[in-house]
Design an enzyme around this catalytic site. Structure first.
Site, mmCIF file in Angstrom:
data_model
loop_
_atom_site.group_PDB
_atom_site.id
_atom_site.type_symbol
_atom_site.label_atom_id
_atom_site.label_comp_id
_atom_site.label_asym_id
_atom_site.label_seq_id
_atom_site.Cartn_x
_atom_site.Cartn_y
_atom_site.Cartn_z
ATOM 1 N N ALA A 67 0.849 -1.191 0.000
ATOM 2 C CA ALA A 67 0.000 0.000 0.000
ATOM 3 C C ALA A 67 0.885 1.242 0.000
ATOM 4 C CB ALA A 67 -0.908 -0.006 1.222
ATOM 5 N N GLY A 110 -0.870 -4.727 0.717
ATOM 6 C CA GLY A 110 -2.072 -4.568 -0.101
ATOM 7 C C GLY A 110 -1.960 -5.256 -1.453
ATOM 8 N N GLU A 113 -2.916 -8.748 -0.777
ATOM 9 C CA GLU A 113 -4.369 -8.802 -0.580
ATOM 10 C C GLU A 113 -5.099 -8.755 -1.919
ATOM 11 O OE1 GLU A 113 -5.484 -7.046 3.719
ATOM 12 O OE2 GLU A 113 -4.421 -5.613 2.452
ATOM 13 N N GLU A 133 3.072 -5.736 7.263
ATOM 14 C CA GLU A 133 2.397 -4.693 8.054
ATOM 15 C C GLU A 133 2.832 -4.667 9.511
ATOM 16 O OE1 GLU A 133 -0.587 -5.396 4.666
ATOM 17 O OE2 GLU A 133 0.947 -6.508 5.749
#
Length: 259
Positions: A67, A110, A113, A133
């Site tokens: 991300a 991300g 994901e 993360e």
């Protein structure tokens, strides 16, 4: 497609809708506008009857290296709540057409994901997956803890989420995260070939199969069986079922129309 996107490249190739993440200078770091563009493109392909499968890839050296941290570093809990941070991710999970991912380089945070939102994943032999993360004092928030655990089980998921450790392409294959490994220079070409094979199947069958398989992940066996049976019966009201069985009897290739 005529719509212009800033952060992704979108095109059609035969029966396929192609989406490529296109921020190569930052290894396709995923920000909110990119997720909105991906969702918009997928929903347009979902509504386009000429598109039967969607291929998701990344331009450059990585699929998506995480991300965009700069975007969220100063946010607080209420910012996320009021923005409803993950609403577009939730809608990605509602896409009924098959999504086939092609992953090279990094698929982290991300990016991992997003890869886990795909129904099938093809990976280059240099691909690396992971959820770093925890190293930032946070955790996955767009489904990472849930989808990874359902794929690989509790103990492996805990290890990778607790440590932020990278998962090699070979380990991802061994654990069922990806379907197959492909040489990097052939990745997109081979993924498109696999997607074309799926796109030439009966579209309503593919749609109902996807629904039944996803149901099986989250429900007891008897509930999944009920849905499977209902979908099996419903397919006998389609023109494609008649065409498929007629073609089998006549020893020819079926011509499916998605009706």
């Amino acid at each position: 497609m005529s719509k212009n996107y800033e952060l992704i490249e979108v095109s059609k190739q035969g029966k396929l809708g192609l989406i490529a993440l296109n921020r190569p200078k930052v290894l396709n770091a995923i920000n909110r506008p990119m997720v909105s563009e991906i969702l918009d493109a997928m929903e347009n392909f979902e509504a386009d009857s000429s598109v039967r499968a969607i291929v998701l890839s990344g331009k450059g050296r990585a699929f998506a290296a995480g991300a965009d941290i700069d975007e969220m570093a100063n946010d607080n809990a209420i910012d996320f709540e009021l923005r409803n941070q993950f609403k577009d991710w939730d809608r990605l999970a509602m896409i009924k057409k098959p999504i086939i991912g092609a992953v090279q380089g990094f698929a982290l945070g991300g990016g991992f994901e997003l890869a886990l939102c795909c129904d099938m994943l093809y990976a280059a032999d240099d691909a690396e997956f992971g959820f770093p993360e925890v190293n930032l004092g946070v955790m996955p928030g767009a489904g990472g803890t849930q989808r990874l655990t359902k794929l690989v089980g509790k103990t492996r998921a805990m290890e990778w989420l607790f440590t932020g450790k990278r998962i090699s392409a070979r380990e991802a294959l061994h654990c069922g995260i990806v379907n197959t490994l492909i040489a990097k220079e052939l990745l997109l070409e081979e993924t498109i070939k696999a997607a074309e094979l799926i796109a030439n199947q009966a579209p309503v069958s593919i749609r109902f199969i996807k629904e039944a398989v996803l149901k099986s992940v989250d429900t007891p066996l008897n509930e999944g069986m009920e849905l499977e049976r209902k979908n099996f019966y419903l397919l006998f009201s389609t023109e494609d079922q008649k065409e498929g069985m007629r073609a089998f009897i006549e020893k020819r290739k079926p011509e499916f129309k998605g009706k």
